[in-house]
Scaffold this motif. Structure first.
Motif, PDB file in Angstrom:
ATOM      1  N   ARG A 725       0.861  -1.172   0.000  1.00 45.92           N
ATOM      2  CA  ARG A 725       0.000   0.000   0.000  1.00 45.92           C
ATOM      3  C   ARG A 725       0.895   1.219   0.000  1.00 45.92           C
ATOM      4  N   VAL A 726       0.531   2.215  -0.802  1.00 44.32           N
ATOM      5  CA  VAL A 726       1.393   3.399  -0.888  1.00 44.32           C
ATOM      6  C   VAL A 726       0.584   4.652  -0.594  1.00 44.32           C
ATOM      7  N   ASP A 727       1.113   5.524   0.265  1.00 42.54           N
ATOM      8  CA  ASP A 727       0.608   6.897   0.368  1.00 42.54           C
ATOM      9  C   ASP A 727       1.550   7.729  -0.478  1.00 42.54           C
ATOM     10  N   GLU A 728       1.047   8.225  -1.605  1.00 41.04           N
ATOM     11  CA  GLU A 728       1.948   8.914  -2.532  1.00 41.04           C
ATOM     12  C   GLU A 728       2.326  10.288  -2.012  1.00 41.04           C
ATOM     13  N   PRO A 729       3.581  10.666  -2.221  1.00 38.53           N
ATOM     14  CA  PRO A 729       3.949  12.056  -1.918  1.00 38.53           C
ATOM     15  C   PRO A 729       3.175  12.986  -2.859  1.00 38.53           C
ATOM     16  N   ARG A 730       2.919  14.202  -2.416  1.00 37.13           N
ATOM     17  CA  ARG A 730       2.125  15.142  -3.203  1.00 37.13           C
ATOM     18  C   ARG A 730       2.751  15.390  -4.579  1.00 37.13           C
ATOM     19  N   GLY A 731       1.948  15.210  -5.624  1.00 33.47           N
ATOM     20  CA  GLY A 731       2.400  15.513  -6.977  1.00 33.47           C
ATOM     21  C   GLY A 731       3.313  14.463  -7.579  1.00 33.47           C
ATOM     22  N   VAL A 732       3.394  13.284  -6.951  1.00 31.67           N
ATOM     23  CA  VAL A 732       4.283  12.239  -7.460  1.00 31.67           C
ATOM     24  C   VAL A 732       3.498  10.931  -7.501  1.00 31.67           C
ATOM     25  N   PHE A 756       8.890   5.986  -9.548  1.00 27.37           N
ATOM     26  CA  PHE A 756       8.404   7.328  -9.221  1.00 27.37           C
ATOM     27  C   PHE A 756       8.258   8.139 -10.506  1.00 27.37           C
ATOM     28  N   ARG A 757       7.252   9.003 -10.552  1.00 32.53           N
ATOM     29  CA  ARG A 757       7.038   9.831 -11.733  1.00 32.53           C
ATOM     30  C   ARG A 757       6.384  11.139 -11.283  1.00 32.53           C
ATOM     31  N   ALA A 758       6.914  12.262 -11.768  1.00 30.00           N
ATOM     32  CA  ALA A 758       6.308  13.558 -11.420  1.00 30.00           C
ATOM     33  C   ALA A 758       4.974  13.689 -12.150  1.00 30.00           C
ATOM     34  N   ALA A 774       3.925   0.550   2.552  1.00 28.14           N
ATOM     35  CA  ALA A 774       3.838  -0.487   3.596  1.00 28.14           C
ATOM     36  C   ALA A 774       3.476  -1.829   2.972  1.00 28.14           C
ATOM     37  N   TRP A 775       4.240  -2.859   3.316  1.00 23.43           N
ATOM     38  CA  TRP A 775       3.904  -4.233   2.966  1.00 23.43           C
ATOM     39  C   TRP A 775       3.180  -4.838   4.165  1.00 23.43           C
ATOM     40  N   SER A 776       2.009  -5.447   3.910  1.00 24.96           N
ATOM     41  CA  SER A 776       1.266  -6.065   5.013  1.00 24.96           C
ATOM     42  C   SER A 776       0.945  -7.503   4.659  1.00 24.96           C
ATOM     43  N   ASP A 777       1.042  -8.396   5.660  1.00 28.02           N
ATOM     44  CA  ASP A 777       0.727  -9.793   5.371  1.00 28.02           C
ATOM     45  C   ASP A 777      -0.779 -10.029   5.502  1.00 28.02           C
ATOM     46  N   ALA A 778      -1.225 -11.204   5.027  1.00 26.99           N
ATOM     47  CA  ALA A 778      -2.656 -11.487   4.935  1.00 26.99           C
ATOM     48  C   ALA A 778      -3.305 -11.432   6.309  1.00 26.99           C
ATOM     49  N   ALA A 779      -2.588 -11.925   7.330  1.00 24.05           N
ATOM     50  CA  ALA A 779      -3.161 -11.961   8.678  1.00 24.05           C
ATOM     51  C   ALA A 779      -3.198 -10.571   9.315  1.00 24.05           C
ATOM     52  N   ARG A 785       6.905  -0.867   7.071  1.00 26.76           N
ATOM     53  CA  ARG A 785       6.708   0.470   6.519  1.00 26.76           C
ATOM     54  C   ARG A 785       8.028   1.148   6.159  1.00 26.76           C
ATOM     55  N   SER A 786       7.978   1.906   5.081  1.00 26.56           N
ATOM     56  CA  SER A 786       9.148   2.690   4.663  1.00 26.56           C
ATOM     57  C   SER A 786       8.725   4.103   4.324  1.00 26.56           C
ATOM     58  N   PRO A 787       9.450   5.110   4.826  1.00 28.27           N
ATOM     59  CA  PRO A 787       9.171   6.467   4.364  1.00 28.27           C
ATOM     60  C   PRO A 787       9.661   6.665   2.925  1.00 28.27           C
ATOM     61  N   LEU A 788       8.934   7.480   2.160  1.00 26.99           N
ATOM     62  CA  LEU A 788       9.338   7.851   0.807  1.00 26.99           C
ATOM     63  C   LEU A 788       9.567   9.359   0.804  1.00 26.99           C
TER      64      LEU A 788
END
Ligand SMILES: *[C@@H]1O[C@H](CO)[C@@H](O)[C@H](O)[C@H]1NC(C)=O
Ligand SMILES: *[C@@H]1O[C@H](CO)[C@@H](O)[C@H](O)[C@H]1NC(C)=O
Ligand SMILES: *[C@@H]1O[C@H](CO)[C@@H](O)[C@H](O)[C@H]1NC(C)=O
Ligand SMILES: *[C@@H]1O[C@H](CO)[C@@H](O)[C@H](O)[C@H]1NC(C)=O
Ligand SMILES: *[C@@H]1O[C@H](CO)[C@@H](O)[C@H](O)[C@H]1NC(C)=O
Length: 798
Positions: A725-732, A756-758, A774-779, A785-788
């Motif tokens: 799951r990704v929370d995209e940075p603004r405008g990217v 990544f693409r502008a 964030a990578w999440s398992d089925a359970a 989580r990783s910051p971008l």
């Protein structure tokens, strides 16, 4: 912050000019009797550290090769022997010597030399924090906590590079400790009696003595801590349980470190920090070389310099070799915040720690005489004003001595206050840069009865509880403005300061400390720094018996525990947790340990709102990296982003080091068995290092995509399926391929790409924007989580 990365005094005086050898060498029109200075000559790695009998002769051979090598430049082996004061012969290959600039330059041209750099000084950058981190509740260890699982770090060895150790501190008692691990090869030098808890105490001072400061201040040759900083950090990392620990009765409780069951070793490399903290490159390298040889598992390094190229500085070089030998190295980010681009210790093999608050405060109120207002500040002053008696309030600027400048009076510098104006009053001083406790001393000397320390705009809401020498409190910027306005508006403004108490479960917590150094990483912006944040404000831990709690010369008080603030204090929290993970997962690499801690961090505070900085504005990954450490979660991260020698070599290749230089780094042993694909045709990008966070500092504004590669290893119990799951940075826009990772078994590794693409018309040119993956398992048990961090274009200032 006294020295090092502790109070604002030390990991923050880091702005000593970086004397680039090249720059100074262009000024060579000097008299023949050129001044000699001390330098470090770095020749890469070797591995004469652990082979027993062969060891001594190999080390002797390495030392002789240094004499021969320098002798060929200086004209004779004897001259070389005189000049060299350290030969690094175990894992780090190189030497430290007193040389003329021209000689240093000539050496730097030699093909087997990686770098030659001046032997510069680095600065030194409780009872509650572990409960705040969820490892205990009401003084009881939680059964599911990482403490219980890792048996408090039993069998692990944690070392620190600092001001030494106060062996008498209860935190280093060995009652009930297991035996010293058989693999341990360290020693205890002069005047320090070790036991089964404190198993090593060595000092390194030749590099310090080779500098001018060293000549001026002879120090007793011992690893005993004459400052307090090293005792505080080492006991925070791994001190034992000590009931009834407090400072003047405040914060009373059971003190303990992160890995109370671990053994500890002190490597003293910092001398006279109170006179400006000197931790010399040459000594730092000698300590790393010894610690690798001795067999530590984790090294805690609460000191640093201004950000500088990796191979021109002791901590980066020493930690490179430590990490290559499987030792996790945790370092402080520095106390030069909140300015952007101030973070130090930025090498990707280091684990770099920022500082934030916890949910304990020591409130002391300023009460206005007409009871219209009570302003909350913080203090650990043991002195109290008799309650209900009001004292006149005055701003320090109003109390300026005739021979002082307004600026000096504003910050209550020594001798800047007029006794006749201050006598019997409570004085409001601005915080500025001078040590906070010294301002109290100026007020006290001028006859004042109390101190209100008011923040400036940059330090905002960050209140630090100090052991002031008079009744005092430290208030926020906005409250300070209000107080000064009250004084201004009132003919006989008066009030009093209540004595502090200990408040727990305060909200919001944590928030970022304003002093904590900030990204971006100006050495390699493709690596996000700092990596993590941990408690570093008003931390109670063991102290030396030789100086008072303020460490100032006039402070004749003595305490067993002291409260200190700084990234120096947050760093050993993470060192202790790294020690627990090492006990729990002995086969994990330093990178796997770092990944587990980073990907399980949180970015919310205890009000479930995004963590804020000291001004209650938005804090970002440039302040806290991946977020605030959650040790219990780090024990079971699900996936890890691992890195080994080949990854770091690929990273060095991406920075432009060619394959022959890269082989030099590794030394003989690793040379043949560490494959690396570094050719002029095929160079990786720095972004591709398998780091648990992603920073893209130069995304093309044209919309051209940039793909970053990563791989994760399943460290869960068995087969697993993860979705992203990704929370995209603004405008990217951000896309992850594949978006699902299926692991058939534990231990499997899978690769993926993040592109990544502008977004045309939507991106913010030249500005950093932040998102998360964030990578999440089925359970739903694991969230990795990783910051971008992304910037489109190149930025306005760089
Ligand atoms: C600290 O707490 C302990 C245990 O509750 C108590 O026995 C001791 O008197 C306290 N010390 C201070 C100085 O408050
Ligand atoms: C002002 O003079 C006093 C008395 O001589 C001295 O103690 C103090 O340090 C001076 N202050 C400054 C800022 O020079
Ligand atoms: C207290 O003093 C302040 C400043 O002079 C004034 O604004 C306020 O009205 C006073 N409050 C009371 C209750 O007298
Ligand atoms: C923290 O607050 C200050 C205002 O004092 C602001 O300038 C700064 O941008 C904030 N930092 C972050 C990382 O949000
Ligand atoms: C590698 O780089 C070093 C230093 O920049 C240079 O002296 C050497 O010739 C280079 N070697 C190769 C194989 O390109």
């Amino acid at each position: 912050m006294r020295s090092m990365h502790s109070s604002l005094k030390n990991h923050r005086v880091l702005l000593a000019p970086v004397v680039l050898l090249i720059a100074s060498l262009s000024l060579l029109q000097r008299p023949a009797s050129a001044e000699k200075k001390s330098y470090v000559v770095y020749l890469g790695g070797h591995s004469h550290g652990r082979e027993g009998a062969v060891l001594a002769s190999n080390q002797e051979r390495a030392k002789n090769s240094h004499y021969r090598f320098l002798g060929s430049v200086l004209g004779s082996k004897e001259k070389a022997q005189d000049a060299i004061f350290y030969s690094y012969t175990k894992h780090i290959n190189g030497f430290a010597a007193t040389l003329e600039e021209e000689e240093a330059m000539e050496i730097s041209k030699h093909p087997s030399v990686i770098s030659v750099f001046p032997n510069r000084a680095h600065k030194l950058h409780t009872t509650r924090s572990w409960e705040f981190l969820g490892m205990e509740k009401g003084g009881r260890v939680k059964p599911n906590s990482i403490w219980a699982k890792a048996r408090f770090g039993q069998g692990v060895i944690i070392g620190n590079l600092d001001t030494g150790v106060w062996p008498e501190a209860g935190s280093f008692d060995d009652d009930g400790m297991g035996p010293v691990p058989a693999r341990w090869r360290g020693v205890c030098q002069n005047q320090v009696r070790c036991n089964r808890k404190l198993i090593g105490a060595q000092y390194f001072n030749k590099g310090y003595l080779a500098t001018l400061a060293g000549e001026a201040a002879a120090s007793p040759a011992t690893a005993r801590d004459t400052d307090g900083h090293g005792t505080h950090t080492l006991s925070t990392a791994a001190g034992r349980f000590v009931p009834g620990a407090n400072l003047f009765g405040y914060g009373n409780g059971t003190a303990k470190g992160g890995a109370p069951g671990a053994h500890v070793a002190a490597y003293k490399v910092c001398w006279h920090p109170r006179a400006g903290s000197e931790c010399a490159d040459a000594d730092i390298l000698a300590a790393f070389d010894a610690a690798i040889h001795d067999g530590v598992d984790v090294l805690s390094v609460s000191l640093g310099t201004s950000p500088v190229d990796y191979f021109r500085e002791g901590v980066a070089i020493g930690s490179f070799h430590a990490v290559m030998n499987g030792i996790a190295v945790v370092a402080s980010a520095g106390n030069a915040g909140p300015r952007a681009g101030t973070v130090s210790n930025t090498a990707p093999w280091l684990f770099t720690v920022a500082a934030s608050t916890m949910d304990r405060e020591f409130p002391a109120y300023v009460v206005f005489a007409n009871h219209s207002r009570r302003i909350k500040g913080q203090s650990l002053s043991p002195d109290r004003l008799p309650d209900n008696k009001h004292y006149p309030l005055i701003s320090s600027e109003e109390a300026k001595a005739t021979n002082a400048t307004a600026q000096q009076a504003r910050f209550c510098m020594e001798g800047s206050l007029d006794k006749t104006k201050v006598e019997g009053k409570i004085v409001v001083c601005m915080r500025g840069k001078a040590p906070r406790v010294e301002k109290g001393q100026s007020v006290h000397r001028a006859g004042g009865v109390g101190l209100v320390l008011a923040n400036d705009e940059a330090t905002g809401n960050e209140m630090i509880a100090d052991a002031h020498v008079l009744p005092a409190t430290h208030v926020t910027y906005s409250d300070g403005v209000e107080l000064l306005a009250y004084i201004e508006a009132t003919t006989f403004a008066s009030g009093y300061i209540t004595s502090p108490n200990t408040a727990l479960e305060t909200k919001p917590a944590p928030f970022m400390a304003a002093f904590s150094s900030q990204g971006p990483n100006i050495v390699t912006p493709q690596i996000l720094k700092p990596d993590i944040t941990a408690p570093g404000v008003s931390i109670l831990a063991a102290f030396t018996g030789l100086v008072g709690p303020t460490s100032l010369p006039f402070d004749s008080r003595r305490v067993l525990f002291n409260s200190e603030s700084g990234t120096s204090m947050s760093c050993p929290h993470v060192s202790g947790i790294a020690g627990l993970l090492k006990a729990l997962h002995p086969d994990w690499s330093p990178a796997a340990i770092k990944s587990a801690i980073m990907t399980t961090a949180r970015v919310q505070d205890n009000t479930r709102k995004p963590m804020s900085n000291s001004s209650f504005l938005r804090a970002t990954p440039f302040g806290y990296g991946a977020g605030h450490v959650q040790p219990n979660r780090a024990a079971d991260p699900g996936l890890v982003y691992d890195m080994g020698a080949a990854d770091y070599l690929g990273f060095l290749c991406s920075l432009g080091y060619n394959s022959s230089v890269i082989e030099t780094f590794m030394g003989d042993d690793h040379r043949t068995n560490t494959p690396h694909a570094c050719t002029a045709r095929r160079r990786p990008k720095p972004e591709d290092l398998n780091y648990p966070s992603i920073a893209v500092p130069h995304l093309s504004p044209s919309g051209k995509p940039l793909a970053v590669s990563r791989r994760v290893r399943n460290v869960g119990a068995g087969p697993a399926s993860y979705g992203v799951r990704v929370d995209e940075p603004r405008g990217v826009s951000v896309s992850v391929r594949p978006a699902r990772l299926e692991f058939a078994a534990a231990g499997e590794e899978k690769e993926f790409a993040v592109t990544f693409r502008a977004r045309q018309g939507l991106y913010l040119p030249g500005e950093y924007v932040f998102g998360r993956m964030a990578w999440s398992d089925a359970a739903g048990r694991h969230h990795v989580r990783s910051p971008l961090v992304v910037r489109v274009g190149r930025g306005t200032a760089s």
